[in-house]
Design a protein around this motif. Sequence first.
Motif, short mmCIF file in Angstrom:
data_model
loop_
_atom_site.label_atom_id
_atom_site.label_comp_id
_atom_site.label_asym_id
_atom_site.label_seq_id
_atom_site.Cartn_x
_atom_site.Cartn_y
_atom_site.Cartn_z
N ILE A 30 0.78 -1.25 -0.04
CA ILE A 30 0.01 -0.20 0.05
C ILE A 30 0.79 1.51 -0.11
N PHE A 31 2.09 1.31 0.79
CA PHE A 31 2.95 2.30 0.70
C PHE A 31 4.24 1.69 1.33
N PRO A 32 5.42 2.57 0.82
CA PRO A 32 6.74 1.80 1.52
C PRO A 32 6.96 2.79 2.92
N LEU A 33 7.03 1.89 4.01
CA LEU A 33 7.24 2.10 5.24
C LEU A 33 8.85 2.09 5.65
N ALA A 86 -5.15 3.86 7.33
CA ALA A 86 -5.39 3.10 5.97
C ALA A 86 -5.36 4.05 4.82
N VAL A 87 -6.12 5.08 5.39
CA VAL A 87 -6.43 6.16 4.12
C VAL A 87 -5.02 6.91 3.85
N SER A 88 -4.51 7.17 5.20
CA SER A 88 -3.13 8.14 5.21
C SER A 88 -2.25 7.20 4.66
N ALA A 89 -2.12 5.94 4.89
CA ALA A 89 -1.02 4.99 4.02
C ALA A 89 -1.49 5.05 2.64
N TRP A 90 -2.57 4.94 2.39
CA TRP A 90 -2.77 4.97 0.53
C TRP A 90 -2.27 6.26 0.16
N ALA A 91 -2.57 7.32 0.84
CA ALA A 91 -2.45 8.76 0.10
C ALA A 91 -0.72 9.05 0.20
N TRP A 92 0.11 8.24 1.11
CA TRP A 92 1.56 8.19 0.98
C TRP A 92 2.03 7.52 -0.07
N GLY A 93 1.47 6.39 -0.16
CA GLY A 93 1.92 5.54 -1.48
C GLY A 93 1.51 5.87 -2.86
#
Length: 655
Positions: A365-368, A494-501
């Motif tokens: 979903i996004f890179p951490l 989850a929404v923030s992670a999607w926006a990050w990616g």
Amino acid sequence: MKQTTRHYPILIFFLIVLFTTTIGMAADRPVHFSAKPFISTSQNNATIIKLHITPDSEYHFYSRKQGETGKPTSISVSPSMRDNSVRYPDGIKAPDPILKDKTTYLYKGAEDFFITIPDETITNADITASLLLCSDVRCTPVRETIPVNWKGATLAQAESQVWWKKYSAIIPDAPDAAKHKRSSSTNGNAKLAEELGVQLPTTSGSPNSSFTSKLNSNSPSISLPQPPKSAVPSIQQDNVTTTYEYNFTPRYFLQALEVSTLSKAILFGLLAGLILNFMPCVLPVVSLKLATLVAAAQVADKVHRRRVFREHNLFFALGILTWFSLLTIVLTSFGLAWGQLFQNESLLIGLTILIFALALSIFDIFPLPMFSLAGRGTENGNDRWSAFSTGLLATLLATPCSGPFLGGVLGWAFLQPISVLILIFLSIGIGMALPYFALALVPELIGRFPRPGAWSGTLSHIVGFFLMGTVVYLLYILPTKILPDMLIVLWVTAVSAWAWGRFSGLSFSKKRNTLVRLTCVLCVALAVFVVFKEKPQAKEWQAFAPKSFFSELQDKRLIIDFTADWCPNCKVLEQTVLTPANRARWEKEFDVTFIQVDLTQENTDKQKFLESLGSSSIPVVAIFPKGTNAYSPIILRDLFTTGQMEDALKKAFNE
């Protein structure tokens, strides 16, 4: 002009008649009673009194049969005789008209009740009916005594009446005990004295002493005669604090696993730490590490691959030892026990968000950047930090776990000096880190790992599901009351992670990436702050007591709520207007004290208090300001809104 003048007396007369009629109607209770006696030849000439109760159209009252709400109808007979009986219709089983989620038994409209008096020598009786009338906005307890006299009268036969079949189908019940309208002065004095927290004179000490009290707006103070000291025995009870001696000799089922020496504690600590790697708490992170090592095997250069493999294991082990060192400091500084950190809600919330974000990262979903996933840490140059932080996380998750050897080791360790405790904790950390030290010492083992392929993506996703399972576990041990709030925070995460990616990455500028990622982090932090911010908690309602009420009157701002368990309107008001959140806000804004007058049981003093405020039905809320205006409180009756309550508060306290 003269013609107009002649009409004035007629107009005034009409207004007087209208006003008088209106007052009479307003004073009339919304229910009517009638009673008529009959004779039953089939029951040895017993007298049957048909009591007919007719409420106004907008009112209902409750059956004798007890439901989830309401006050059951009660009928008593005087003179009381053992063979007298009352027959109550069952009523209609239905949802309460006010509390829709509660089921009760109702009388909707007029209803007949039957009182049977077998003694044919009795020619008069007082029938007392006690019932609760409720409309959509108010509830009124009604108690009515109907005298019935049939001496010398010719009574109609009961068997010939249209209601006889209904009468015969109802199972008779014994009448309730007759309650006098006024209790004796002795009992009343004793009851009031108990409420006021005072003691009455004994008969032996002062036979002629009298107890008088007067509660009215002109004389708010209450005074009682004090008994002679000789008349009342003095019982002095010292406040003695009992100290218990906890002196036991425990016998352990597995005595061989118990620790009594430092050498045994260190040995068992090493074994316990090693076993922690295989405990369910740590498996998700160990699985993550395994996926990372498999991904590291794709490095083409052999020397570079061995270096990456060795450094990853060393820094992972260093993360483990660092956490155990920190854990020792925290536990000894705050006097906590092993695993007690997981009783801290804030830590659990933060850890849940972190594991959830890590799982989303594994699912691409996004890179951490904190963790090395799918070998990205090697390419980005952050593999050391990634390995170190993963070791910290693995040890944190291991904290609530226990296993063989660990119980005995910790039980002995926490009784030792801090230097010994630190040594034992380090031995547990070294035991957990031993496999990774071994891998670092033999970097050639990387050749034993299979080359990445399509299967490695599947392995990564399996690890992600392991982490999601850890999230479920953490949600399970969180308090149930905060679960809805926690789900909101995870949704924002989850929404923030999607926006990050979606809106940051290698194809965008560094400035844009920083702005987007900082915004995502702030969104999660804001969600945590808003959802879990400390909510104002109202103080508990004070129970009404005349002594404390009159002592606080004029000196404090008081809000008095008249309520009862049988009053559904009162419950609606408490759930919509007089809520803990609203009361906490009003306490802070207006500095008020909330007092509740409970009318569930009949109480003459409380009823007089209610009537002194111009009411006989509830709900009623009285707002008493400070000073002389305290004797002119603002009254809200029936159901009202939060806005109306706030307006009344401002009016009462800003005058």
